[in-house]
Design an enzyme around this catalytic site. Structure first.
Site: not given
Length: 300
Positions: A68-70, A72
């Site tokens: 759920f990475s910002n 990424l």
């Protein structure tokens, strides 16, 4: 204009009775408005990484991220916008193709490589990085979150873009934003970092590792009491505060980074932490895409 430059983001003044009562002023550096998707501190960190990649004549990049990475999300759009072949090692072991962040990254053309949590723990180890470099030749490797030496230049520019103030405050996850901003602020300005992870005292050493010059500067500190349960965790009062800030001040927040920063700041202001007359600037580091992930997991 260099295609790796975006127009500078605006400052948003907050007006509230709590601020009047404390005798302080509060402005928000709206770095969430830098770009529709490559926003906030993620762009600040990527900017000079992409320049370094170009200088090293690498044609692809590889980075690391949770699902759920910002980082990424922003890196995927940067790869699409600048025509870069992007790869990401994803903490797995499986990809959830319904996860909105994963769907977005794939739609941007990024190649995702899910690995076990055990393998993902090796992401900063020299031998593992050497193996990846041989597996992905001609590829520029960027660490999880984008925090490395190249990231500091963009975060320094963020600090230099601010008008003079007494305090600048930011959320701290990996330490890169804070480490870079230290170089861009005057000694008279206090830099407060709100750690969003529980038990993250190690971040002090991480800031010094990223920016050894920080050891000579006494105008920065990390606050460790506002993690609200730990990374990715948040309480009902924090989420209610985020909603209130959106309704009353047109300030969108998410409860993992920017919400914790502003909630901490609001508590410090009402407790009289800042001397009367203080001018405070808070950095909105973006990350609003995280709200989609929280909704997907039915956490909000």
């Amino acid at each position: 204009m260099d295609k790796l430059d975006f127009p500078e983001s605006p400052l948003h003044t907050i007006h509230a009775p709590e601020l009047d009562a404390a005798g302080v002023s509060l402005r928000i550096k709206r770095d969430d408005l830098l770009h529709p998707t490559i926003q906030g501190n993620k762009w600040r960190k990527l900017k000079y990484n992409l320049r370094a990649m170009k200088q090293e004549h690498k044609s692809a990049l590889l980075t690391f991220a949770g699902p759920f990475s910002n980082h990424l999300y922003a890196t995927a759009m940067a790869c699409k916008q600048f025509g870069i072949q992007g790869n990401a090692i994803i903490r797995g072991p499986q990809l959830d193709l319904n996860n909105p962040t994963i769907r977005f990254a794939k739609a941007c053309g990024m190649t995702l490589h899910p690995v076990s949590r055990l393998e993902y723990r090796q992401r900063n180890e020299t031998d593992y990085l050497r193996q990846l470099q041989s597996r992905f030749p001609d590829t520029f490797i960027i660490p999880e979150g984008g925090s490395n030496q190249h990231a500091l230049g963009g975060c320094k520019e963020l600090a230099q873009s601010l008008p003079s103030s007494d305090y600048v405050c930011c959320a701290v996850g990996s330490g890169g934003t804070l480490a870079g901003m230290i170089d861009g602020l005057d000694d008279e300005c206090q830099l407060l970092g709100v750690a969003v992870l529980k038990g993250a005292q190690y971040l002090h050493d991480e800031v010094l590792r990223l920016n050894p010059r920080a050891v000579t500067r006494s105008n920065w500190q990390l606050l460790h009491d506002y993690h609200d349960g730990g990374y990715g965790k948040f309480s009902a009062p924090l989420w209610q505060f985020c909603q209130r800030m959106r309704q009353e001040h047109a300030l969108p927040l998410e409860p993992i980074y920017t919400g914790k920063l502003m909630f901490a700041l609001w508590q410090l202001i009402t407790q009289g932490y800042f001397p009367r007359g203080s001018q405070i600037i808070a950095i909105h580091s973006g990350g609003l895409q995280g709200l989609d992930g929280l909704r997907y997991r039915q956490l909000i």
